[in-house]
Design a protein around this motif. Structure first.
Motif, PDB file in Angstrom:
ATOM      1  N   TYR A 191       0.991  -1.217  -0.076  1.00 38.20           N
ATOM      2  CA  TYR A 191      -0.090  -0.061  -0.012  1.00 38.20           C
ATOM      3  C   TYR A 191       1.036   1.368  -0.061  1.00 38.20           C
ATOM      4  N   GLN A 192       0.482   2.220  -0.896  1.00 34.55           N
ATOM      5  CA  GLN A 192       1.460   3.352  -0.784  1.00 34.55           C
ATOM      6  C   GLN A 192       0.272   4.721  -0.878  1.00 34.55           C
ATOM      7  N   TRP A 193       0.932   5.700  -0.415  1.00 39.98           N
ATOM      8  CA  TRP A 193       0.165   7.195  -0.506  1.00 39.98           C
ATOM      9  C   TRP A 193       1.272   8.239  -1.202  1.00 39.98           C
ATOM     10  N   ARG A 194       0.526   9.006  -1.737  1.00 42.50           N
ATOM     11  CA  ARG A 194       1.503   9.902  -2.552  1.00 42.50           C
ATOM     12  C   ARG A 194       0.958  11.264  -2.330  1.00 42.50           C
ATOM     13  N   LYS A 199      -3.471  10.459  -2.970  1.00 44.44           N
ATOM     14  CA  LYS A 199      -4.203   9.174  -3.447  1.00 44.44           C
ATOM     15  C   LYS A 199      -3.439   8.004  -2.933  1.00 44.44           C
ATOM     16  N   GLY A 200      -4.234   6.763  -2.773  1.00 44.31           N
ATOM     17  CA  GLY A 200      -3.650   5.818  -2.430  1.00 44.31           C
ATOM     18  C   GLY A 200      -3.598   4.574  -3.512  1.00 44.31           C
ATOM     19  N   PHE A 201      -2.534   3.561  -3.285  1.00 50.01           N
ATOM     20  CA  PHE A 201      -2.260   2.576  -4.549  1.00 50.01           C
ATOM     21  C   PHE A 201      -2.259   1.480  -3.671  1.00 50.01           C
ATOM     22  N   ASN A 202      -2.664   0.272  -4.222  1.00 54.20           N
ATOM     23  CA  ASN A 202      -2.700  -1.174  -3.620  1.00 54.20           C
ATOM     24  C   ASN A 202      -2.191  -1.977  -4.586  1.00 54.20           C
ATOM     25  N   GLY A 203      -1.011  -2.505  -4.334  1.00 50.48           N
ATOM     26  CA  GLY A 203      -0.748  -3.706  -5.237  1.00 50.48           C
ATOM     27  C   GLY A 203      -0.105  -4.591  -4.554  1.00 50.48           C
ATOM     28  N   MET A 211       1.990  -1.997  -8.640  1.00 47.24           N
ATOM     29  CA  MET A 211       1.514  -1.026  -7.739  1.00 47.24           C
ATOM     30  C   MET A 211      -0.115  -0.691  -7.648  1.00 47.24           C
ATOM     31  N   GLU A 212      -0.531  -1.528  -8.723  1.00 47.57           N
ATOM     32  CA  GLU A 212      -2.218  -1.277  -8.566  1.00 47.57           C
ATOM     33  C   GLU A 212      -2.720  -2.937  -8.703  1.00 47.57           C
ATOM     34  N   GLY A 213      -4.005  -3.023  -8.735  1.00 50.67           N
ATOM     35  CA  GLY A 213      -4.669  -4.342  -8.947  1.00 50.67           C
ATOM     36  C   GLY A 213      -5.290  -4.986  -7.637  1.00 50.67           C
ATOM     37  N   GLY A 214      -4.863  -4.423  -6.663  1.00 49.41           N
ATOM     38  CA  GLY A 214      -5.426  -4.891  -5.165  1.00 49.41           C
ATOM     39  C   GLY A 214      -6.846  -4.518  -5.122  1.00 49.41           C
ATOM     40  N   LYS A 215      -7.704  -5.147  -4.227  1.00 50.17           N
ATOM     41  CA  LYS A 215      -9.168  -4.826  -4.067  1.00 50.17           C
ATOM     42  C   LYS A 215      -9.149  -4.368  -2.620  1.00 50.17           C
ATOM     43  N   ALA A 216      -8.368  -4.419  -1.596  1.00 50.29           N
ATOM     44  CA  ALA A 216      -8.482  -4.117  -0.340  1.00 50.29           C
ATOM     45  C   ALA A 216      -8.793  -2.636   0.093  1.00 50.29           C
TER      46      ALA A 216
END
Length: 289
Positions: A191-194, A199-203, A211-216
Motif C-alpha cells: 500500500y502506498q500514499w503519494r 491518493k492511495g495505491f494497492n498492489g 503498484m495497482e490491482g489490489g481490491k482491499a
C-alpha cells in the motif's frame, strides 16, 4: 407526493450510508507505537546475509530477527549510512538520518484503519528525484512467513542488489521476491500514499512489484499541518487477489517506508520488520473499536 416521499427516503438512506462510510476511528482512544525509520544505504538482502560484511548474518541464520538486534539503534545506523560512513557510496548532504513515526491501528470488524504521523525533517536541498510527490509513505504486509526470511527481515526480502537505483543495477528492475507467487501465497501486500496526488495505491510484490490491482484499499488520505504529517489508510479486512486476508486473532509481518524530500527508489527511510496483530499480540496492535 409519492415521488417526494421516495426521494426523501432515498436521501435519508444515502445520508446514513455516507455517514457510516466516512465514520473515522476515535484516534484519541487508540494507543500509538513509535517506530524509527532509518536511511538504509545500500543494504539489500544479499548484504544482510553476507557474514563478512554484516555481523548479524550469523544471528539471522540462527533465526533471530533484525529487530531483535537493531530496534534500539535504528537512529544510529541511519546516521552512519546517511553520512556515507557505512554502505552508502553516494551520500546526500543534509539527508535526514532517521524519521520517528507514530503508528496507530484499529478495526471495526470489516475494515482495518492505520494512521501514521511524523514530523517533517529539514530538506536536504538535493535535486528532486520525484518532483510530483514531495512525500510518499508505504507499508507492506505478509502472512504466515511464506516468503523466505519475511518473519525475520521484514520487507528486506523484496530488496535486492540488482534492483533499480542500486549501484550498477538494472534500471528497469523493481523490487521482487525470489520465487514469489500469488498462487502460492509468496508475496507482500503493498500500500502506498503519494502526497502530490493525495491518493492511495494497492498492489503487491511477488516475482515483480505491481503498484495497482489490489481490491482491499478503501481510501488513503493525508495532510500536512505545519511540520506535521498524518496519513490514514482504510482497507477491507477480506481483500482479494494480491491482498493479504486479515483475521482477528492473528498477527502479520509488517513494515513501512517513507520517501521524504522528493526521494525515489532506494533513497527512502525504512523500518525493521515488525508484527501487526489484529486482536492479537503484535508490535502494533489493532483492537476492535
Amino acid at each position: 407526493m409519492k415521488k417526494t416521499m421516495i426521494a426523501g427516503a432515498v436521501g435519508a438512506l444515502l445520508a446514513i450510508g455516507a455517514g457510516s462510510a466516512v465514520a473515522a476511528p476515535d484516534w484519541g482512544k487508540v494507543g500509538a507505537k513509535e517506530i524509527t525509520l532509518f536511511y538504509p544505504g545500500v543494504s539489500p538482502l544479499e548484504w544482510i546475509q553476507k557474514g563478512t560484511e554484516h555481523g548479524g548474518a550469523r544471528a539471522l541464520k540462527k533465526g533471530e530477527t533484525c529487530a531483535d538486534c537493531h530496534s534500539e539503534e535504528a537512529s544510529e545506523m541511519g546516521k552512519k549510512m546517511a553520512s556515507g560512513q557505512k554502505i552508502e557510496p553516494t551520500p546526500i548532504a543534509g539527508k535526514a538520518a532517521f524519521i520517528p513515526v507514530k503508528v496507530q491501528a484499529t478495526h471495526d470488524g470489516e475494515n482495518l484503519y492505520l494512521r501514521f504521523a511524523w514530523k517533517q525533517p529539514a530538506a536536504s536541498g538535493a535535486a528532486k528525484m520525484d518532483d510530483k510527490n514531495p512525500v510518499k509513505i508505504a507499508f507492506m504486509l505478509e502472512s504466515g512467513g511464506k516468503v523466505d526470511l519475511a518473519d525475520q527481515s521484514g520487507c528486506w526480502a523484496t530488496c535486492h542488489q540488482d534492483s533499480r537505483t542500486m549501484p550498477g543495477a538494472d534500471d528497469a528492475k523493481t523490487k521482487y521476491v525470489k520465487g514469489g507467487s500469488l498462487a502460492e501465497g509468496k508475496f507482500y501486500d503493498l500500500y502506498q500514499w503519494r502526497s502530490g496526488e493525495n491518493k492511495g495505491f494497492n498492489g503487491h510484490v511477488a516475482d515483480k512489484r505491481v503498484m495497482e490491482g489490489g481490491k482491499a484499499l478503501v481510501s488513503a488520505e493525508g495532510k500536512r499541518d505545519g511540520d506535521n504529517w498524518s496519513v490514514v489508510f482504510t482497507r477491507k479486512l477480506a481483500g482479494g487477489e494480491g491482498d493479504v486476508a486479515l483475521e482477528a486473532g492473528k498477527a502479520y509481518n509488517f513494515g513501512l517506508a517513507i520517501h521524504d524530500d522528493s526521494a525515489a527508489g532506494r533513497f527512502h527511510h525504512v523500518s525493521l520488520g515488525y508484527k501487526l496483530g489484529i486482536d492479537a499480540d503484535g508490535d502494533v496492535k489493532a483492537a476492535k473499536q
